[in-house]
Enzyme design. Structure first.
Site, PDB file in Angstrom:
ATOM      1  N   MET A  27       0.843  -1.200   0.000  1.00 32.00           N
ATOM      2  CA  MET A  27       0.000   0.000   0.000  1.00 32.00           C
ATOM      3  C   MET A  27       0.879   1.251   0.000  1.00 32.00           C
ATOM      4  O   MET A  27       0.450   2.333   0.392  1.00 32.00           O
ATOM      5  CB  MET A  27      -0.943  -0.008   1.204  1.00 32.00           C
ATOM      6  CG  MET A  27      -1.917  -1.200   1.148  1.00 32.00           C
ATOM      7  SD  MET A  27      -3.457  -0.936   2.048  1.00 32.00           S
ATOM      8  CE  MET A  27      -2.854  -0.673   3.702  1.00 32.00           C
ATOM      9  N   GLY A  28       2.134   1.076  -0.419  1.00 35.59           N
ATOM     10  CA  GLY A  28       3.029   2.227  -0.547  1.00 35.59           C
ATOM     11  C   GLY A  28       3.596   2.693   0.779  1.00 35.59           C
ATOM     12  O   GLY A  28       3.550   1.992   1.778  1.00 35.59           O
ATOM     13  N   LEU A  30       6.801   3.046   1.418  1.00 39.16           N
ATOM     14  CA  LEU A  30       7.652   1.864   1.556  1.00 39.16           C
ATOM     15  C   LEU A  30       8.734   2.039   2.622  1.00 39.16           C
ATOM     16  O   LEU A  30       9.272   3.128   2.803  1.00 39.16           O
ATOM     17  CB  LEU A  30       8.315   1.561   0.208  1.00 39.16           C
ATOM     18  CG  LEU A  30       7.330   1.370  -0.953  1.00 39.16           C
ATOM     19  CD1 LEU A  30       8.093   1.138  -2.257  1.00 39.16           C
ATOM     20  CD2 LEU A  30       6.358   0.231  -0.688  1.00 39.16           C
ATOM     21  N   GLU A  32      11.948  -0.520   4.894  1.00 33.84           N
ATOM     22  CA  GLU A  32      12.896  -1.631   4.698  1.00 33.84           C
ATOM     23  C   GLU A  32      12.196  -2.987   4.620  1.00 33.84           C
ATOM     24  O   GLU A  32      12.690  -3.894   3.951  1.00 33.84           O
ATOM     25  CB  GLU A  32      13.936  -1.655   5.829  1.00 33.84           C
ATOM     26  CG  GLU A  32      15.145  -0.804   5.575  1.00 33.84           C
ATOM     27  CD  GLU A  32      15.900  -1.191   4.290  1.00 33.84           C
ATOM     28  OE1 GLU A  32      16.228  -2.372   4.122  1.00 33.84           O
ATOM     29  OE2 GLU A  32      16.163  -0.305   3.466  1.00 33.84           O
ATOM     30  N   GLY A  33      11.089  -3.135   5.328  1.00 32.71           N
ATOM     31  CA  GLY A  33      10.347  -4.398   5.270  1.00 32.71           C
ATOM     32  C   GLY A  33       9.895  -4.677   3.840  1.00 32.71           C
ATOM     33  O   GLY A  33      10.118  -5.765   3.291  1.00 32.71           O
ATOM     34  N   HIS A  34       9.266  -3.662   3.207  1.00 35.28           N
ATOM     35  CA  HIS A  34       8.834  -3.831   1.808  1.00 35.28           C
ATOM     36  C   HIS A  34      10.048  -4.105   0.909  1.00 35.28           C
ATOM     37  O   HIS A  34      10.003  -4.951   0.014  1.00 35.28           O
ATOM     38  CB  HIS A  34       8.172  -2.548   1.284  1.00 35.28           C
ATOM     39  CG  HIS A  34       6.902  -2.175   1.986  1.00 35.28           C
ATOM     40  ND1 HIS A  34       6.785  -1.026   2.726  1.00 35.28           N
ATOM     41  CD2 HIS A  34       5.701  -2.775   2.022  1.00 35.28           C
ATOM     42  CE1 HIS A  34       5.553  -0.934   3.197  1.00 35.28           C
ATOM     43  NE2 HIS A  34       4.873  -1.985   2.794  1.00 35.28           N
ATOM     44  N   GLY A 144       4.842 -10.041   3.955  1.00 36.73           N
ATOM     45  CA  GLY A 144       5.659  -9.942   5.168  1.00 36.73           C
ATOM     46  C   GLY A 144       5.016 -10.728   6.316  1.00 36.73           C
ATOM     47  O   GLY A 144       3.799 -10.723   6.482  1.00 36.73           O
ATOM     48  N   LYS A 146       5.039  -9.903   9.265  1.00 36.69           N
ATOM     49  CA  LYS A 146       4.451  -9.006  10.263  1.00 36.69           C
ATOM     50  C   LYS A 146       2.927  -9.087  10.255  1.00 36.69           C
ATOM     51  O   LYS A 146       2.289  -9.090  11.295  1.00 36.69           O
ATOM     52  CB  LYS A 146       4.892  -7.565  10.022  1.00 36.69           C
ATOM     53  CG  LYS A 146       4.821  -6.742  11.282  1.00 36.69           C
ATOM     54  CD  LYS A 146       4.484  -5.317  11.012  1.00 36.69           C
ATOM     55  CE  LYS A 146       3.017  -5.137  11.040  1.00 36.69           C
ATOM     56  NZ  LYS A 146       2.470  -3.972  10.516  1.00 36.69           N
ATOM     57  N   VAL A 173      11.011  -7.307   9.356  1.00 41.09           N
ATOM     58  CA  VAL A 173      12.207  -6.470   9.533  1.00 41.09           C
ATOM     59  C   VAL A 173      11.929  -5.520  10.704  1.00 41.09           C
ATOM     60  O   VAL A 173      10.854  -4.908  10.769  1.00 41.09           O
ATOM     61  CB  VAL A 173      12.528  -5.676   8.246  1.00 41.09           C
ATOM     62  CG1 VAL A 173      13.748  -4.777   8.450  1.00 41.09           C
ATOM     63  CG2 VAL A 173      12.768  -6.638   7.087  1.00 41.09           C
TER      64      VAL A 173
HETATM   65  O1  PAF Z   1      -0.144  -5.777   3.436  1.00 40.87           O
HETATM   66  C1  PAF Z   1      -0.584  -4.842   2.736  1.00 40.87           C
HETATM   67  O2  PAF Z   1       0.069  -3.815   2.529  1.00 40.87           O
HETATM   68  C2  PAF Z   1      -1.982  -4.964   2.146  1.00 40.87           C
HETATM   69  O3  PAF Z   1      -2.851  -5.594   3.007  1.00 40.87           O
HETATM   70  C3  PAF Z   1      -1.993  -5.632   0.748  1.00 40.87           C
HETATM   71  C4  PAF Z   1      -1.542  -7.091   0.835  1.00 40.87           C
HETATM   72  C5  PAF Z   1      -1.102  -4.864  -0.190  1.00 40.87           C
HETATM   73  C6  PAF Z   1      -3.425  -5.627   0.186  1.00 40.87           C
HETATM   74  O4  PAF Z   1      -3.903  -4.321  -0.011  1.00 40.87           O
END
Ligand code: PAF
Length: 279
Positions: A27-28, A30, A32-34, A144, A146, A173
């Site tokens: 969901m943007g 972002l 370090e985990g992403h 993740g 988390k 992370v």
């Molecule tokens: O974990 C997230 O950021 C959201 O739940 C996901 C998986 C992108 C769905 O909108």
């Protein structure tokens, strides 16, 4: 790196890409985990696609959809550095056009813990993840740890609906003081940030008791609750020890279990979890 905001354009383009495609749903905003998910996807796939979409249907009434942190320019710069190939950043009307009426509901798993506290949340997640998996047809999709219950819901959905995508769950992370990285951490003021370490400290208390031989679920929960009670800013939604597949609470633990916590600190709701193991 090419950015698609039109899902129709993306649909026309997708067939020209190879099967070896790794999808990182986000969901943007972002962190370090992403980026750890993007790096793993980069290692394991020919093509890496990152999905950025603040999905309104997974936010309940009174939740933070309107104020959820967003910074597309920064996100794109970070993704370029990680050698991302494609970014899908659709608008709400692109994902949910007029006439949209299909939902995916992973029944029992969506009704406990996070699901019980956030009505409709997992239906929103399962539906948007199903849509992005259809649109991107990835060989692997990266989530993740988390969001432990989310990853179990997504795995169940993918298995139940016969999806070919492998669901890969990557380690949480953490900040140096143990706080699990989350876009919502950006909301924490200095005092709340200090208090937020209570989640990890409580999880570690359960892990320590488990390593010391404690296998009774209620005793492990009590170990977490004692730590949580000592932090006056923390208001506990739940602190539980659950089965890794069903997320049902456990009285006695035979194999592995997850300790899971949800806590409100000020206006911010934080979740975290730890796998209990004998070491
Ligand atoms: O974990 C997230 O950021 C959201 O739940 C996901 C998986 C992108 C769905 O909108």
């Amino acid at each position: 790196m090419k950015i698609y905001s039109s899902l129709e354009e993306w649909k026309a383009f997708r067939p020209s890409l190879p099967r070896s495609l790794g999808l990182v749903p986000t969901m943007g905003f972002l962190h370090e985990g992403h980026l750890s998910l993007v790096r793993r996807a980069r290692e394991e796939n020919e093509v890496v696609v990152v999905w950025i979409f603040v999905n309104p249907t997974q936010f309940g009434e009174g939740e933070d959809f309107g104020t959820y942190p967003r910074d597309m320019e920064r996100d794109l710069a970070l993704l370029r550095e990680e050698r991302t190939d494609y970014v899908l950043a659709p608008e709400v009307e692109g994902v949910y056009p007029p006439g949209f009426q299909t939902t995916v509901n992973v029944e029992a798993l969506s009704s406990v813990l996070e699901g019980a506290h956030r009505s409709g949340h997992f239906q929103g997640v399962a539906t948007v993840v199903a849509k992005m998996l259809c649109l991107t047809q990835p060989e692997r999709a990266y989530f993740g740890q988390k969001d432990a219950q989310q990853s179990v819901v997504v795995r169940r959905m993918a298995a139940d609906l016969g999806m070919l995508t492998e669901i890969v769950v990557c380690p949480t992370v953490r900040e140096p003081d143990g706080l699990a990285m989350s876009s919502r951490n950006a909301y924490l003021d200095a005092e709340d940030r200090r208090a937020s370490t209570v989640l990890y400290r409580a999880l570690c208390a359960a892990q320590k008791a488990f390593a010391g031989g404690e296998r009774r679920g209620p005793r492990l929960c009590a170990a977490m609750e004692e730590v949580l009670r000592a932090e006056p800013r923390a208001e506990v939604d739940y602190a539980a020890v659950v089965d890794p597949e069903t997320f049902a609470g456990l009285d006695g633990i035979e194999g592995t279990a997850w300790a899971v916590i949800a806590v409100r600190i000020g206006k911010i709701r934080l979740i975290d979890n730890l796998l209990l193991n004998a070491e």
